[in-house]
Design a protein around this motif. Structure first.
Motif, PDB file in Angstrom:
ATOM      1  N   SER A  84       0.827  -1.215   0.000  1.00 44.56           N
ATOM      2  CA  SER A  84       0.000   0.000   0.000  1.00 44.56           C
ATOM      3  C   SER A  84       0.856   1.259   0.000  1.00 44.56           C
ATOM      4  O   SER A  84       0.343   2.349  -0.261  1.00 44.56           O
ATOM      5  CB  SER A  84      -0.964   0.014   1.185  1.00 44.56           C
ATOM      6  OG  SER A  84      -0.276  -0.226   2.386  1.00 44.56           O
ATOM      7  N   MET A  86      -1.852  -2.137  -3.806  1.00 42.74           N
ATOM      8  CA  MET A  86      -2.714  -3.094  -3.087  1.00 42.74           C
ATOM      9  C   MET A  86      -3.447  -3.999  -4.078  1.00 42.74           C
ATOM     10  O   MET A  86      -3.514  -5.207  -3.888  1.00 42.74           O
ATOM     11  CB  MET A  86      -3.723  -2.339  -2.223  1.00 42.74           C
ATOM     12  CG  MET A  86      -3.119  -1.801  -0.960  1.00 42.74           C
ATOM     13  SD  MET A  86      -4.372  -1.096   0.121  1.00 42.74           S
ATOM     14  CE  MET A  86      -4.403   0.578  -0.459  1.00 42.74           C
ATOM     15  N   ASP A  87      -3.982  -3.381  -5.148  1.00 49.10           N
ATOM     16  CA  ASP A  87      -4.712  -4.174  -6.156  1.00 49.10           C
ATOM     17  C   ASP A  87      -3.788  -5.211  -6.785  1.00 49.10           C
ATOM     18  O   ASP A  87      -4.186  -6.342  -7.051  1.00 49.10           O
ATOM     19  CB  ASP A  87      -5.260  -3.256  -7.270  1.00 49.10           C
ATOM     20  CG  ASP A  87      -6.371  -2.343  -6.748  1.00 49.10           C
ATOM     21  OD1 ASP A  87      -6.879  -2.607  -5.641  1.00 49.10           O
ATOM     22  OD2 ASP A  87      -6.694  -1.351  -7.439  1.00 49.10           O
ATOM     23  N   LYS A 120      -3.355  -8.233  -4.473  1.00 46.93           N
ATOM     24  CA  LYS A 120      -4.599  -9.007  -4.392  1.00 46.93           C
ATOM     25  C   LYS A 120      -4.824  -9.791  -5.687  1.00 46.93           C
ATOM     26  O   LYS A 120      -5.115 -10.981  -5.663  1.00 46.93           O
ATOM     27  CB  LYS A 120      -5.779  -8.054  -4.131  1.00 46.93           C
ATOM     28  CG  LYS A 120      -7.044  -8.812  -3.865  1.00 46.93           C
ATOM     29  CD  LYS A 120      -8.279  -7.956  -3.791  1.00 46.93           C
ATOM     30  CE  LYS A 120      -9.518  -8.817  -3.640  1.00 46.93           C
ATOM     31  NZ  LYS A 120      -9.674  -9.846  -4.668  1.00 46.93           N
ATOM     32  N   ASN A 121      -4.652  -9.095  -6.825  1.00 43.63           N
ATOM     33  CA  ASN A 121      -4.880  -9.766  -8.108  1.00 43.63           C
ATOM     34  C   ASN A 121      -3.905 -10.923  -8.300  1.00 43.63           C
ATOM     35  O   ASN A 121      -4.283 -11.995  -8.775  1.00 43.63           O
ATOM     36  CB  ASN A 121      -4.725  -8.777  -9.278  1.00 43.63           C
ATOM     37  CG  ASN A 121      -5.830  -7.733  -9.268  1.00 43.63           C
ATOM     38  OD1 ASN A 121      -6.882  -7.955  -8.667  1.00 43.63           O
ATOM     39  ND2 ASN A 121      -5.589  -6.590  -9.907  1.00 43.63           N
ATOM     40  N   ASP A 173      -4.925 -13.888  -6.186  1.00 39.61           N
ATOM     41  CA  ASP A 173      -6.094 -14.531  -6.824  1.00 39.61           C
ATOM     42  C   ASP A 173      -5.648 -15.376  -8.017  1.00 39.61           C
ATOM     43  O   ASP A 173      -6.097 -16.510  -8.187  1.00 39.61           O
ATOM     44  CB  ASP A 173      -7.090 -13.472  -7.321  1.00 39.61           C
ATOM     45  CG  ASP A 173      -7.890 -12.838  -6.189  1.00 39.61           C
ATOM     46  OD1 ASP A 173      -7.822 -13.375  -5.066  1.00 39.61           O
ATOM     47  OD2 ASP A 173      -8.539 -11.808  -6.424  1.00 39.61           O
ATOM     48  N   ALA A 204       3.667 -11.018  -5.144  1.00 39.54           N
ATOM     49  CA  ALA A 204       3.076 -12.092  -4.331  1.00 39.54           C
ATOM     50  C   ALA A 204       4.117 -13.189  -4.125  1.00 39.54           C
ATOM     51  O   ALA A 204       4.748 -13.645  -5.090  1.00 39.54           O
ATOM     52  CB  ALA A 204       1.848 -12.667  -5.043  1.00 39.54           C
ATOM     53  N   TYR A 207      -0.007  -6.165   2.983  1.00 38.80           N
ATOM     54  CA  TYR A 207      -0.888  -5.104   2.491  1.00 38.80           C
ATOM     55  C   TYR A 207      -0.572  -3.745   3.091  1.00 38.80           C
ATOM     56  O   TYR A 207      -0.511  -2.737   2.404  1.00 38.80           O
ATOM     57  CB  TYR A 207      -2.357  -5.437   2.792  1.00 38.80           C
ATOM     58  CG  TYR A 207      -2.971  -6.277   1.706  1.00 38.80           C
ATOM     59  CD1 TYR A 207      -3.095  -5.785   0.419  1.00 38.80           C
ATOM     60  CD2 TYR A 207      -3.408  -7.561   1.973  1.00 38.80           C
ATOM     61  CE1 TYR A 207      -3.632  -6.550  -0.582  1.00 38.80           C
ATOM     62  CE2 TYR A 207      -3.953  -8.344   0.972  1.00 38.80           C
ATOM     63  CZ  TYR A 207      -4.062  -7.830  -0.313  1.00 38.80           C
ATOM     64  OH  TYR A 207      -4.587  -8.592  -1.300  1.00 38.80           O
TER      65      TYR A 207
END
Ligand SMILES: NC(=O)c1ccc[n+]([C@@H]2O[C@H](COP(=O)([O-])OP(=O)(O)OC[C@H]3O[C@@H](n4cnc5c(N)ncnc54)[C@H](OP(=O)(O)O)[C@@H]3O)[C@@H](O)[C@H]2O)c1
Length: 341
Positions: free
Chosen positions: A158, A165-166, A169-170, A173, A198, A245
């Motif tokens: 962040s 952040m996106d 997360k992406n 996923d 990630a 995050y």
């Protein structure tokens, strides 16, 4: 109590949204509130404290009657801060645009509030990792002069804003769904080359300078000396992006001119406003980013002697870099100005 017309530039971003939370939480005395961002967000509606606001595009004319302009719009600071000052506002700026300008105070209110009075319209908020580190260095410096600091950071995604952040997360996923991983933002969104964050670490935050340090590392070095008003302090830094995050963590090694015991360090840190000791190895208690997220205090733990040098200490510090590292620090500056005006 007097109330002030406030503008938030970058209200749709990570720091801008935190400003809104903190203004409500701290009962900040605002009268009119202008919500500003780029052209992209103009017209967007934001519900805040029971009222609907419309986000406006920031222009040089956005600051009429504004008394406090909170800037969290990156490059927008250079473009619009001078117009805000011209219109009579005090600008409190989260970007790095003015931090090393000798005419601009660089302030952490618990550390160098005396600098605020020297402002000529703009006050700079330091870099987020710098704020978190100096919150722990200042109480120690007050008991023994610091000779040298070696810091390594573990910085949350962040810190790169909403898109950081996106990205994490992406990617998570994509990984759990066995899909190809897309990397578009880190280490630096504006560069052509990107790496996966990630399940990875990236030892690059911001671009490299000629001296082989990153800009983020040099910000920690230069800004710490300016805030602490001590250019004799030797500082070296390695800044690393980690797949967390929120909340930055830092491993800090400090060499003092005189002896500082662990007990004396704990006593000094525990008395300092905005710092919380979180250090109980017997019970596995130490600062963690998950625990400092959404909190105001910077937490310090793992305080121990550095046996490799004569007068040294190691510690570990964690703090929410969107709060104390950005929006909270800026709002505290505004509160200080209001209290002392
Ligand atoms: N994130 C952190 O932990 C952190 C910590 C300390 C300091 N900072 C600094 O705080 C600033 C904001 O960071 P952030 O993380 O909140 O970024 P962010 O989530 O990417 O948000 C950026 C904001 O700036 C706005 N903006 C972009 N260009 C603009 C322009 N030309 N005019 C007006 N507004 C514009 C964006 O509006 P749109 O929605 O219209 O695009 C958005 O509201 C940066 O200078 C950053 O370095 C961030």
């Amino acid at each position: 109590m007097n109330k002030y017309n406030v503008a938030i530039v970058g209200v749709t971003g990570a720091v801008g949204q935190e400003f809104l939370k903190l203004i409500e939480e701290r009962n900040f005395p605002f009268d009119n509130l202008k919500m500003l961002a780029s052209k992209r967000s103009a017209g967007k509606k934001i519900n805040f404290m029971g009222k609907e606001y419309t986000v406006e595009e920031t222009t040089n004319d956005s600051f009429k009657d504004v008394k406090i302009a909170l800037f969290a719009g990156g490059a927008a600071s250079k473009m619009f801060a001078p117009a805000a000052v011209e219109a009579g506002a005090v600008v409190i700026d989260n970007s790095s645009s003015f931090r090393m300008d000798p005419n601009v105070p660089l302030v952490v209110p618990e550390v160098n509030p005396q600098a605020i009075a020297r402002h000529k319209g703009i006050i700079a908020n330091p870099n987020c990792s710098t704020i978190i580190m100096v919150m722990a260095l200042k109480p120690l410096y007050d008991i023994a002069k610091i000779k040298r600091v070696v810091v390594s950071t573990y910085q949350a995604v962040s810190g790169a804003g909403r898109e950081g952040m996106d990205e994490l997360k992406n990617q998570v996923d994509e990984i759990v769904n066995n899909k190809p991983v897309n990397s578009n933002v880190l280490p630096v969104a504006s560069l052509d080359k990107h790496y996966q964050i990630a399940f990875n670490l990236l030892p690059q935050i911001d671009v490299f300078k000629e001296n082989l340090y990153t800009k983020e590392e040099m910000k920690m070095i230069d800004e710490t000396m300016k805030i602490m008003e001590d250019s004799s302090m030797r500082i070296t830094a390695t800044t690393v992006r980690v797949p967390v995050y929120r909340s930055h963590a830092e491993s800090v090694n400090v060499e003092f001119v005189d002896e500082v015991s662990v007990e004396a360090a704990r006593a000094a840190l525990s008395k300092f406003p905005g710092v919380k000791i979180c250090d109980d190895p017997d019970n596995m208690i130490y600062p963690q980013p998950l625990n400092t997220s959404g909190k105001d205090d910077v937490e310090v733990g793992r305080i121990r002697k550095d046996y490799s040098i004569e007068h040294g200490l190691n510690f570990w510090v964690c703090g929410d870099q969107i709060r104390k590292g950005a929006a909270l620090n800026a709002l505290q500056i505004a509160e200080y100005i209001i209290k002392n005006s």
